[in-house]
Write a protein that holds these residues in place. Structure first.
Motif: not given
Length: 337
Positions: A115-125
């Motif tokens: 989902n988009m939240a998981e994508l955002d978490r990866t990009l934030s890392e």
């Protein structure tokens, strides 16, 4: 240093491109050489770096994921920082593909997310570690993709290229998770590391019999999770140039887009196409012997599809750092009923 390929090498590579899990005996039969010669040549192609690794083309939608391509331009970057960044990305369980390139972008990588939240978490890392080194980032979500066989490796294209369409491998973006259990995921993990690993090698790692592994792989393939087994060339050694073309369209309908895909599907030097949602509409991967040959293909594309190609930019891929559609196993994989 680029290596030379004779007729037998090219034919063996073509067969590995069609099915990297084929046995030496199967490849030998189709390539017209002995089993011993096939085995020795495959070993040499791996040893001299022509072949980087073997990977399984996995439809991540069948695993519940969508793939998002990231194209970045780097800044404030020295060799040590670049290596740290590459190591970080290579070890990240959500990163499936990484390449270095020349052109508008310096680095491209694919992230998978449910989902988009998981994508955002990866990009934030990633940003937490290397945000100051990224001056530009564009993201394109894969809607549909297809791998085509490397027809250019064949000597007699007119005779054998007719089989090209039947050897394509397509994958999508609508998550439709297949009923895989923990053991299935472990098998995918091993095939992600090395798609040519033997049943015995996989069985030893997982702790079940080779016969059980064979049955499970067939079931995973039947469910459409694994589409194909392929090889990744080492760009610095493989005697072909690799271009990725990012294409923006105008006035394109379904019929014209199908025509574009059809052109790519039957062209011996076009090996991959992706329909994307993002700054451009399609990614087209082309492998050629010379830059002049690449320009000829682009001229043909621009001429035939002048009514729909708005703009395009080219990236020259010079190193593949990671190509693994299953780099990690979810914390709680579903179990079969």
């Amino acid at each position: 240093m680029k290596t030379g390929l004779d007729v037998k090498d090219r034919r063996i590579l073509y067969e590995l491109d069609l099915n990297a899990r084929a046995s030496n005996a199967e490849i030998a039969k189709r390539a017209g050489v002995s089993k011993q010669i096939a085995g020795l040549r495959i070993k040499r192609l791996i040893g001299n770096g022509t072949i980087n690794n073997f990977f399984a083309v996995i439809d991540n939608a069948k695993l519940g994921y969508t793939i998002h391509k990231n194209f970045v331009r780097l800044q404030n970057m020295d060799s040590n920082t670049e290596q740290r960044m590459l190591d970080f990305l290579k070890n990240h369980p959500a990163i499936v593909w990484i390449v270095s390139c020349d052109g508008r972008y310096d680095l491209a990588f694919g992230t998978r997310a449910t989902n988009m939240a998981e994508l955002d978490r990866t990009l934030s890392e990633i940003d937490a570690q290397f945000g100051s080194n990224i001056s530009e980032r564009q993201i394109a979500t894969i809607l549909h993709g297809e791998y085509f066989d490397r027809g250019y490796l064949l000597e007699n294209l007119k005779k054998e290229i007719k089989n090209k369409e039947s050897t394509t491998a397509a994958f999508g973006a609508i998550p439709e998770p297949a009923p895989l259990d923990e053991t299935d995921w472990k098998i995918l993990l091993e095939l992600g590391k090395n798609a040519r690993a033997t049943l015995v090698e996989i069985a030893k790692t997982i702790g079940i019999s080779p016969d059980t592994i064979a049955v499970r792989i067939k079931n995973i393939e039947k469910q459409g999770v694994i589409k194909r087994y392929n090889f990744v060339p080492s760009e610095s050694v493989y005697p072909y140039l690799h271009y990725k073309v990012l294409v923006g369209l105008k006035n394109s309908g379904e019929e014209r887009e199908r025509a574009l895909i059809g052109f790519c599907k039957t062209h011996p030097n076009i090996v991959y196409i992706v329909k994307a949602l993002g700054p451009w509409d399609f990614e087209i991967d082309i492998e050629v012997e010379t830059a002049e040959e690449y320009r000829g293909i682009m001229m043909a594309l621009k001429t035939r599809f002048a009514d729909m190609i708005k703009d395009y930019s080219s990236l020259s891929i010079y190193q593949v750092h990671k190509y693994n559609f299953c780099p990690g196993v979810p914390a709680n994989p579903r179990r079969r009923a």
